[in-house]
Design an enzyme around this catalytic site. Structure first.
Site: not given
Length: 263
Positions: A134, A147
């Site tokens: 990501s 995350y």
């Protein structure tokens, strides 16, 4: 001996994993689609324009699940795509142990363990490891702390394995999409506007990912401002501290966050 590439995709039942599978089927690959839910995997299979695809219902965070996956690979694998991931959003102070363990285990520990288990098959084929990370694995975002940490770890794992396997004929690609329109979007939908997020469709992410994979790229980032911000983050992180920190303190962001975490 068949020259068709064998590709394994985790988290293939929905979202980016499904889009990666559909794109791979169009390219004529032999697919092994992994996920925890039989119904969603069957839906993905029905969307793939190939008969050379099969599903493995397995939890990649469990040794038993990884054993099932290894059995399906049967000793040879060209491309492993570690895509399965989960997301929880909120203040770290409000995150329970279960949230932290779920994200860390799924997003980081499972890809490391599955890669380890499938290394013999990848060595045999001189294959490629693909880790779906990501942009948050470079730009650590407030309210996405765990995350982001898991994706930072996945990026580090990718770099380490690329160096560890140098000379073995195994390539490693790290793919870093920005926020994507999938089922996980609901977890942070209220934050999209105040935090000025740009979202891609899963199809766009999959197309860019496959382009990078087949070109053997070391890493891949989306086109647009995020790619520029990643460069700024790596060179001048204090500038990103100020910009993103201001977003995090903005009353509109904090109000949106409350909406995001309401039960």
């Amino acid at each position: 001996m068949s020259t068709t590439k064998k590709v394994l995709i985790t988290g293939a039942g929905t979202g980016i994993g499904r889009a990666l599978a559909i794109e791979a089927a169009q390219k004529g690959f032999d697919l092994i689609l992994v996920g925890r839910t039989s119904n969603t995997l069957e839906e993905t299979l029905s969307m793939c324009s190939t008969s050379a695809a099969r599903r493995v219902v397995a939890d990649v965070t469990q040794a038993e699940g990884r054993a099932l996956i290894a059995d399906a690979v049967d000793g040879s694998l060209d491309i492993l795509i570690n895509n399965a991931g989960v997301l929880s959003v909120g203040h770290l102070a409000d995150m329970g142990d279960a949230d932290l363990e779920r994200m860390t285990n799924t997003n980081l520990v499972a890809p490391m363990a599955l890669t380890r288990d499938l290394l013999p098959a990848l060595r045999r084929s001189k294959g490629r490891i693909v880790n779906i990370g990501s942009v948050f694995g470079d730009i650590a975002y407030p309210f996405f702390a765990c995350y982001s940490a898991s994706k930072f770890g996945l990026r580090g794992f990718s770099d380490a394995m690329r160096r560890e396997l140098s000379g073995a004929g195994i390539g490693v690609s790290y793919i870093a999409p920005r926020a994507t329109r999938t089922a996980s979007e609901s977890a942070f939908a209220a934050l999209i506007e105040p935090m000025e997020m740009t979202l891609d469709t899963a199809d766009v992410v999959a197309a860019q990912a496959w382009d990078a994979i087949l070109k053997g790229k070391r890493e891949s980032f989306p086109k647009g401002k995020e790619r520029f911000f990643v460069k700024v983050q790596r060179l001048f992180p204090s500038l990103v501290d100020k910009s993103v920190g201001a977003q995090a303190r903005d009353p509109k962001t904090l109000a949106a966050l409350k909406l995001s975490i309401q039960p």
